[in-house]
Design a protein around this motif. Sequence first.
Motif, short mmCIF file in Angstrom:
data_model
loop_
_atom_site.label_atom_id
_atom_site.label_comp_id
_atom_site.label_asym_id
_atom_site.label_seq_id
_atom_site.Cartn_x
_atom_site.Cartn_y
_atom_site.Cartn_z
N ARG A 205 0.73 -1.30 -0.04
CA ARG A 205 -0.06 -0.09 -0.03
C ARG A 205 0.98 1.21 0.04
NH1 ARG A 205 -4.15 0.70 4.34
NH2 ARG A 205 -2.37 -0.23 5.71
N VAL A 206 0.25 2.31 -0.47
CA VAL A 206 0.93 3.49 -0.41
C VAL A 206 0.07 4.68 0.16
CG1 VAL A 206 0.37 4.10 -2.66
CG2 VAL A 206 2.12 5.33 -1.76
N THR A 207 0.91 5.33 1.02
CA THR A 207 -0.09 6.68 1.52
C THR A 207 0.76 7.96 0.96
OG1 THR A 207 -0.50 5.65 3.72
CG2 THR A 207 -0.50 7.94 3.51
N ILE A 208 0.03 8.86 0.67
CA ILE A 208 0.41 10.08 -0.09
C ILE A 208 0.13 11.26 0.76
CG2 ILE A 208 0.10 11.42 -2.25
CD1 ILE A 208 -1.21 9.21 -3.69
N LEU A 209 1.26 12.07 0.80
CA LEU A 209 1.04 13.21 1.77
C LEU A 209 1.30 14.48 0.82
CD1 LEU A 209 3.21 12.42 4.96
CD2 LEU A 209 0.91 11.92 4.54
N ARG A 210 0.59 15.50 1.27
CA ARG A 210 0.89 16.83 0.56
C ARG A 210 0.68 18.04 1.60
NH1 ARG A 210 -2.68 16.55 -3.63
NH2 ARG A 210 -4.07 17.91 -2.95
N ASP A 211 1.86 18.87 1.41
CA ASP A 211 1.91 19.91 2.34
C ASP A 211 1.29 19.59 3.70
OD1 ASP A 211 2.25 21.52 0.07
OD2 ASP A 211 0.16 21.89 -0.16
N GLY A 212 2.00 18.40 3.94
CA GLY A 212 1.78 18.25 5.49
C GLY A 212 0.51 17.39 6.02
N ARG A 213 -0.40 16.94 4.87
CA ARG A 213 -1.65 16.31 5.17
C ARG A 213 -1.80 15.12 4.38
NH1 ARG A 213 -5.76 20.09 6.78
NH2 ARG A 213 -4.89 22.35 6.70
N THR A 214 -2.57 14.41 4.91
CA THR A 214 -2.89 13.03 4.24
C THR A 214 -3.69 13.14 3.23
OG1 THR A 214 -2.42 11.64 6.66
CG2 THR A 214 -3.52 10.56 4.50
N ILE A 215 -3.06 12.69 1.75
CA ILE A 215 -3.94 12.90 0.79
C ILE A 215 -4.95 11.67 0.55
CG2 ILE A 215 -4.19 13.18 -1.67
CD1 ILE A 215 -3.49 15.82 -0.18
N ALA A 216 -4.07 10.37 0.51
CA ALA A 216 -4.72 9.27 0.09
C ALA A 216 -4.05 8.15 0.72
CB ALA A 216 -5.06 9.17 -1.35
N THR A 217 -4.64 6.93 1.05
CA THR A 217 -3.92 5.82 1.14
C THR A 217 -4.48 4.53 0.38
OG1 THR A 217 -3.30 6.13 3.54
CG2 THR A 217 -3.39 3.75 2.77
N LEU A 218 -3.60 4.09 -0.70
CA LEU A 218 -4.23 3.25 -1.87
C LEU A 218 -3.60 1.86 -1.67
CD1 LEU A 218 -3.51 5.94 -4.58
CD2 LEU A 218 -5.42 5.40 -3.45
N HIS A 219 -4.37 0.90 -1.86
CA HIS A 219 -3.94 -0.48 -2.19
C HIS A 219 -3.59 -0.85 -3.64
CE1 HIS A 219 -3.50 -4.86 -2.07
NE2 HIS A 219 -3.79 -4.83 -0.86
N ILE A 220 -2.07 -0.94 -3.73
CA ILE A 220 -1.59 -0.74 -5.06
C ILE A 220 -2.06 -1.89 -5.98
CG2 ILE A 220 0.62 -1.30 -6.38
CD1 ILE A 220 1.99 0.10 -4.30
N ALA A 221 -2.58 -3.05 -5.46
CA ALA A 221 -3.18 -4.30 -6.42
C ALA A 221 -4.72 -3.88 -6.67
CB ALA A 221 -2.76 -5.77 -5.74
N ASP A 222 -5.34 -3.86 -5.42
CA ASP A 222 -6.78 -3.66 -5.47
C ASP A 222 -7.29 -2.35 -5.97
OD1 ASP A 222 -6.53 -6.07 -4.44
OD2 ASP A 222 -7.40 -5.25 -2.44
N ASP A 223 -6.52 -1.14 -5.95
CA ASP A 223 -7.11 0.04 -6.52
C ASP A 223 -6.38 0.05 -7.78
OD1 ASP A 223 -8.42 0.58 -4.40
OD2 ASP A 223 -6.81 1.72 -3.20
N GLN A 224 -5.56 -0.60 -8.42
CA GLN A 224 -5.03 -0.43 -9.92
C GLN A 224 -4.32 0.88 -9.63
OE1 GLN A 224 -8.46 -1.05 -12.32
NE2 GLN A 224 -7.94 -3.11 -12.57
N VAL A 225 -3.39 0.79 -8.79
CA VAL A 225 -2.44 2.18 -8.75
C VAL A 225 -1.90 2.33 -9.96
CG1 VAL A 225 -1.17 3.46 -7.25
CG2 VAL A 225 -2.99 2.18 -6.21
#
Length: 505
Positions: A205-225
């Motif tokens: 999984r990957v969690t994306i941060l931007r400007d000190g905030r959580t933007i999203a957490t994505l499951h790489i396989a299930d969410d077809q990232v």
Amino acid sequence: MRGITKTFPGVRALEDVTLTVQEGEIHAICGENGAGKSTLMKVLSGVYPHHAYQGEITFAGQPCRFAGIRDSERRGIVIIHQELALAPNLSVAENIFLGNERATRGLIDWNRTHAAAADLMRRVGLAESPATQVLDLGVGKQQLVEIAKALSKKVRLLILDEPTAALNDEDSAHLLDLLRGLRDQGITCVIISHKLNEVMAVADRVTILRDGRTIATLHIADDQVTEDRIISGMVGRDLDHRFPPRTPSVGDEVLRIEDWTVHSPTQHGRVVVRGARLSVRRGEVVGLAGLMGAGRTELAMSVFGHSYGTNISGRVVKDGRVIRVRNVGEAIAHGIAYATEDRKRYGLNLIQDIARNISAAGLRKLARRGWVDDKEEYRVAEGYRSSLNIKAPSVASVAGNLSGGNQQKVVLSKWIFTDPDVLMLDEPTRGIDVGAKYEIYTIINRLADEGKAILLISSELPELLGLCDRIYTMAAGRITGEVPRAEATQEGLMALMTQEQEAAP
């Protein structure tokens, strides 16, 4: 981690961040420089104690309030920073158990220490003797020593900050395989990385941060990232093209080196560059590709005023005439500049402000009767802060407090201020996020459009293919190929970069 907020004087680095990591997974954290990734991991690992931030940490079902790193390590949370924390003059075994010694009645049991170290080294794939000094190991193997050190502390959650930033492709692949193996053993891993291809290859999984905030957490396989999806979250917009468009306008030849040979300053008899020949024209971006140890940096530094190597021979031809560049000052006077690959060690004075860093290589332009005009220095620096979009409150800000991308812009500003005709850029985007890379690429294109001759050294073949008009390849100290942009492919360049037997004397 819930509601994590961390503030520094004048800056809110994290605001209400939430991060959930599942046991036994590899979890990636992505974001631009300054997004708060390292700060968040320093909170989790106890580098920043519980009284220095707001929010809650729960680990293995239990609330945690760490007063320091030792508290987090006792719970099995271990962080490996991008700047490795090893003692170079100590052995591998001593480093693995430093602060965690194998002792009996207050005395170190060296037999027990070396046996335990050998076992941990086997687990991480390190074949050296436990008695080997760390300074004799390459960066990739030093990274393995750090992991072995973490395993010695009964690690349950291993945090790695840019673990492959300074590694070659082979060492990076080995490290990623090791992380998969640790996951299979039940060890949870959190990695911070700018290398999205590696995130896609290894993370669950990957969690994306931007400007000190959580933007999203994505499951790489299930969410077809996809990489584009991660980039969009990081920068807040789609990057339809990784490289800005440019229409080349190439002029006359500015620099040519002929039969350039350089001997190593530390290894007697070793030739690091042998008979090299290349040229760069006005308004042209020329790439220099090669594997680690091919001699690219040695070539550039030796041309830049003999700042690397001994017993240097060959010719440097600038604007049609042979010139002598015996030191850095002469190189600058001849309109040649070199931006080092190690900006923190050699490119910047990290405890000085932005203005002093920008003026460092061109002080003569600011001097009046031997004194630097502070007001003019400030005005010049402010001009570069604006034109290169250096994100800082003012040019009085300390360079060491800037993000990697902004530090690189300060390095570029320093050399642009010398008004060079030839600008050699050595790994200018190493350790920089994708959004900042695009800005650096735009600056490179702008310099070429202004008529500068650019020599770009990069380990990223897509970067060379996306920016350069021509690409030279090196292997074992020799130039092995010269390929026009229209004919260049990653496969073709790699073939030329691995011609070591042909390149050897």
